[in-house]
Design a protein around this motif. Structure first.
Motif, PDB file in Angstrom:
ATOM      1  N   ILE A 168      18.126-116.556  -7.953  1.00 30.28           N
ATOM      2  CA  ILE A 168      18.891-115.910  -9.020  1.00 30.28           C
ATOM      3  C   ILE A 168      18.089-114.785  -9.661  1.00 30.28           C
ATOM      4  O   ILE A 168      18.622-113.700  -9.935  1.00 30.28           O
ATOM      5  CB  ILE A 168      19.305-116.946 -10.082  1.00 30.28           C
ATOM      6  CG1 ILE A 168      20.252-117.993  -9.474  1.00 30.28           C
ATOM      7  CG2 ILE A 168      19.974-116.262 -11.274  1.00 30.28           C
ATOM      8  CD1 ILE A 168      21.595-117.446  -9.056  1.00 30.28           C
ATOM      9  N   GLY A 169      16.803-115.038  -9.919  1.00 30.05           N
ATOM     10  CA  GLY A 169      16.020-114.070 -10.665  1.00 30.05           C
ATOM     11  C   GLY A 169      15.335-113.010  -9.830  1.00 30.05           C
ATOM     12  O   GLY A 169      14.771-112.060 -10.403  1.00 30.05           O
ATOM     13  N   TYR A 170      15.362-113.133  -8.504  1.00 33.02           N
ATOM     14  CA  TYR A 170      14.640-112.148  -7.694  1.00 33.02           C
ATOM     15  C   TYR A 170      15.393-111.741  -6.436  1.00 33.02           C
ATOM     16  O   TYR A 170      15.793-110.584  -6.288  1.00 33.02           O
ATOM     17  CB  TYR A 170      13.250-112.703  -7.339  1.00 33.02           C
ATOM     18  CG  TYR A 170      12.423-111.785  -6.497  1.00 33.02           C
ATOM     19  CD1 TYR A 170      11.999-110.557  -6.984  1.00 33.02           C
ATOM     20  CD2 TYR A 170      12.056-112.140  -5.202  1.00 33.02           C
ATOM     21  CE1 TYR A 170      11.237-109.695  -6.200  1.00 33.02           C
ATOM     22  CE2 TYR A 170      11.285-111.283  -4.408  1.00 33.02           C
ATOM     23  CZ  TYR A 170      10.884-110.068  -4.924  1.00 33.02           C
ATOM     24  OH  TYR A 170      10.138-109.222  -4.144  1.00 33.02           O
ATOM     25  N   LEU A 171      15.617-112.684  -5.521  1.00 31.16           N
ATOM     26  CA  LEU A 171      16.154-112.319  -4.212  1.00 31.16           C
ATOM     27  C   LEU A 171      17.559-111.733  -4.307  1.00 31.16           C
ATOM     28  O   LEU A 171      17.897-110.777  -3.600  1.00 31.16           O
ATOM     29  CB  LEU A 171      16.148-113.548  -3.287  1.00 31.16           C
ATOM     30  CG  LEU A 171      14.773-114.099  -2.922  1.00 31.16           C
ATOM     31  CD1 LEU A 171      14.915-115.308  -2.014  1.00 31.16           C
ATOM     32  CD2 LEU A 171      13.916-113.035  -2.247  1.00 31.16           C
ATOM     33  N   ASN A 233      12.458-100.463  -7.447  1.00 34.63           N
ATOM     34  CA  ASN A 233      13.822-100.710  -7.917  1.00 34.63           C
ATOM     35  C   ASN A 233      13.761-101.009  -9.410  1.00 34.63           C
ATOM     36  O   ASN A 233      13.137-101.980  -9.827  1.00 34.63           O
ATOM     37  CB  ASN A 233      14.443-101.903  -7.183  1.00 34.63           C
ATOM     38  CG  ASN A 233      14.771-101.586  -5.747  1.00 34.63           C
ATOM     39  OD1 ASN A 233      15.295-100.525  -5.435  1.00 34.63           O
ATOM     40  ND2 ASN A 233      14.450-102.500  -4.843  1.00 34.63           N
ATOM     41  N   ASP A 234      14.391-100.175 -10.201  1.00 35.38           N
ATOM     42  CA  ASP A 234      14.416-100.352 -11.650  1.00 35.38           C
ATOM     43  C   ASP A 234      15.735-100.999 -12.038  1.00 35.38           C
ATOM     44  O   ASP A 234      16.811-100.414 -11.846  1.00 35.38           O
ATOM     45  CB  ASP A 234      14.256 -99.009 -12.361  1.00 35.38           C
ATOM     46  CG  ASP A 234      12.927 -98.331 -12.010  1.00 35.38           C
ATOM     47  OD1 ASP A 234      11.984 -99.076 -11.668  1.00 35.38           O
ATOM     48  OD2 ASP A 234      12.847 -97.092 -12.069  1.00 35.38           O
ATOM     49  N   ILE A 235      15.663-102.207 -12.594  1.00 35.92           N
ATOM     50  CA  ILE A 235      16.852-102.983 -12.938  1.00 35.92           C
ATOM     51  C   ILE A 235      16.723-103.456 -14.377  1.00 35.92           C
ATOM     52  O   ILE A 235      15.673-103.971 -14.776  1.00 35.92           O
ATOM     53  CB  ILE A 235      17.008-104.188 -11.997  1.00 35.92           C
ATOM     54  CG1 ILE A 235      17.029-103.747 -10.531  1.00 35.92           C
ATOM     55  CG2 ILE A 235      18.271-104.979 -12.321  1.00 35.92           C
ATOM     56  CD1 ILE A 235      17.048-104.893  -9.536  1.00 35.92           C
ATOM     57  N   ASP A 236      17.775-103.255 -15.151  1.00 38.83           N
ATOM     58  CA  ASP A 236      17.802-103.791 -16.515  1.00 38.83           C
ATOM     59  C   ASP A 236      17.983-105.297 -16.435  1.00 38.83           C
ATOM     60  O   ASP A 236      18.965-105.800 -15.871  1.00 38.83           O
ATOM     61  CB  ASP A 236      18.951-103.165 -17.315  1.00 38.83           C
ATOM     62  CG  ASP A 236      18.758-101.664 -17.499  1.00 38.83           C
ATOM     63  OD1 ASP A 236      17.599-101.212 -17.428  1.00 38.83           O
ATOM     64  OD2 ASP A 236      19.766-100.955 -17.710  1.00 38.83           O
ATOM     65  N   ARG A 237      17.056-106.031 -17.041  1.00 40.86           N
ATOM     66  CA  ARG A 237      17.057-107.483 -16.873  1.00 40.86           C
ATOM     67  C   ARG A 237      16.554-108.161 -18.133  1.00 40.86           C
ATOM     68  O   ARG A 237      15.438-107.893 -18.585  1.00 40.86           O
ATOM     69  CB  ARG A 237      16.154-107.858 -15.685  1.00 40.86           C
ATOM     70  CG  ARG A 237      16.213-109.315 -15.270  1.00 40.86           C
ATOM     71  CD  ARG A 237      17.509-109.648 -14.598  1.00 40.86           C
ATOM     72  NE  ARG A 237      17.500-110.999 -14.043  1.00 40.86           N
ATOM     73  CZ  ARG A 237      18.552-111.635 -13.587  1.00 40.86           C
ATOM     74  NH1 ARG A 237      19.729-111.024 -13.611  1.00 40.86           N
ATOM     75  NH2 ARG A 237      18.458-112.856 -13.112  1.00 40.86           N
ATOM     76  N   ALA A 238      17.382-109.025 -18.714  1.00 41.28           N
ATOM     77  CA  ALA A 238      17.004-109.878 -19.847  1.00 41.28           C
ATOM     78  C   ALA A 238      16.414-109.070 -20.991  1.00 41.28           C
ATOM     79  O   ALA A 238      15.408-109.459 -21.593  1.00 41.28           O
ATOM     80  CB  ALA A 238      16.029-110.957 -19.386  1.00 41.28           C
ATOM     81  N   GLY A 239      17.036-107.945 -21.310  1.00 40.36           N
ATOM     82  CA  GLY A 239      16.577-107.140 -22.426  1.00 40.36           C
ATOM     83  C   GLY A 239      15.501-106.144 -22.090  1.00 40.36           C
ATOM     84  O   GLY A 239      15.123-105.330 -22.950  1.00 40.36           O
TER      85      GLY A 239
END
Length: 410
Positions: A168-171, A233-239
């Motif tokens: 969920i948090g990476y792959l 890869n720049d991803i908005d995640r958990a604030g």
């Protein structure tokens, strides 16, 4: 397929129903023996045994209920209802209560199987009370196999949580973007041609059984060299705005010094398993760690196989620690998986242009006549390819009546 067969030999399969079958056979044989010895008291004895086996857990449930109600009703149940939550949690399930009620009714209808009056009730209460005592002391506690079966069936192991967190948090975030990252990498690294293979365009996830992983792959094998990083890869995640996710490209050298570039990394949750096994307070020894690594592999494999977002974008590589003496075991394992994936890929290529030579013309020395036409064996020995016709389908021709023409000619 050798490497996959070795992995399958290490991964534990889910437990089956063999204990239930054995228990059913044992119960049938025992009941058959009782029927043979004293058939007139069969129902009475069965009712007494069922009552003992159900009243014992119910009395033990009362002991658990006292603890839960006095000390944990607010913290663990947040004041929820007694009947809906606390009683089922203490073992007062519907199946147990129903079995006890049916056994009591059966005993009432069949009568007391014991010869002396009052012995049956004394046996029931004494056996149930002693069961509750032994259960509370841990004498009748579940075995390790039962605990393992419950944890695996309810997904309660440490490995299950780590596998789902890793997915969920990476792959699930990075694997759908992997192909674009590799394409951008190839555009800026024209000299790197090893990514043309399909296997090299997947993320190789290394899972060693001992969970002891190094932060640099070249530290464990000098045939592996760091090459470069894929674009971030720049991803908005958990604030966190623009959280960076990256992969590293390594060049793996084969037997003849040929380099193969691939994206490879260890499964980071194994660091948690290894650190837990080093802490005495975690109660997590080396055998438990090895078992959790295998469950982690099996769980992650099952998750990824059912994920449409990650399909055909990864390869799980289970590393057996029995080959630690080989200094190049890691590079060999990576190359085996790359070569195996290349063999499993099927590419649709245009059919080769096969030139036919007229029989009267001069044929090449190595040509062979087949059905009056000379063919070159080099062309015939090529691997079979799928050939597609680009012409539109034509309607079937209608039959032509030529009976009259045949009669006139005769």
């Amino acid at each position: 397929m050798q490497c996959l067969q070795d992995q399958d030999a290490l991964i534990p399969r889910p437990r089956g129903t063999l204990p239930k079958v054995c228990a059913a056979v044992l119960a049938a044989n025992t009941i058959g023996g009782v029927v043979f010895l004293s058939p007139e008291r069969l129902f009475g004895w069965v009712a007494v045994v069922i009552l003992i086996l159900t009243l014992g857990p119910l009395l033990h449930g009362l002991c658990l209920l006292a603890e839960e109600m006095f000390h944990h009703s607010n913290t663990r149940y947040q004041g929820r209802g007694l009947l809906g939550h606390v009683l089922p949690a203490c073992g007062f399930g519907g199946k147990t209560l129903l079995a006890a009620a049916l056994a009591g009714l059966m005993l009432y209808l069949a009568g007391d199987p014991l010869s002396h009056e009052g012995q049956c009730s004394k046996l029931l209460f004494l056996a149930s009370a002693l069961y509750a005592l032994l259960k509370s002391l841990g004498v009748l506690g579940p075995s390790e196999v039962e605990v393992s079966d419950i944890c695996e069936g309810r997904k309660m192991n440490v490995a299950h949580g780590l596998a789902w967190s890793f997915y969920i948090g990476y792959l699930r975030l990075v694997l759908p973007r992997l192909e674009d990252s590799i394409a951008a990498f190839r555009a800026t690294h024209q000299a790197s041609s090893s990514f043309s293979g399909r296997g090299s365009r997947k993320l190789l996830i290394l899972i060693p059984l001992n969970a002891n992983i190094s932060h640099k792959l070249e530290d464990g094998d000098d045939n592996i060299h760091f090459y470069d990083n894929l674009p971030n890869n720049d991803i908005d995640r958990a604030g966190v705005r623009g959280r960076v996710y990256k992969h590293s490209v390594y060049r793996v050298l084969g037997e003849h010094g040929k380099g193969h570039e691939c994206v490879v990394e260890y499964a980071t949750p194994l660091l948690t398993l290894y650190s837990m096994s080093q802490e005495s307070s975690a109660g997590f020894g080396e055998p438990e760690r090895r078992q959790q690594v295998l469950l982690f592999y099996r769980t992650l494999q099952d998750i990824l196989e059912h994920s449409l977002e990650c399909r055909n974008r990864y390869t799980l590589v289970l590393l057996n620690d029995e080959h630690e003496d080989d200094p190049h075991f890691l590079s060999k394992a990576i190359l085996r998986h790359l070569q195996q994936q290349e063999r499993e890929e099927y590419c649709l290529t245009p059919p080769p242009q096969q030139e036919m030579v007229h029989p009267l013309s001069k044929a090449p020395p190595s040509a062979l006549p087949i059905n009056g036409v000379w063919h070159s064996p080099e062309l015939m020995s090529r691997e079979p390819t799928l050939m597609f016709s680009l012409e539109e389908p034509q309607p079937l021709k209608e039959p032509i009546e030529d009976t009259d023409d045949y009669q006139e000619a005769s």
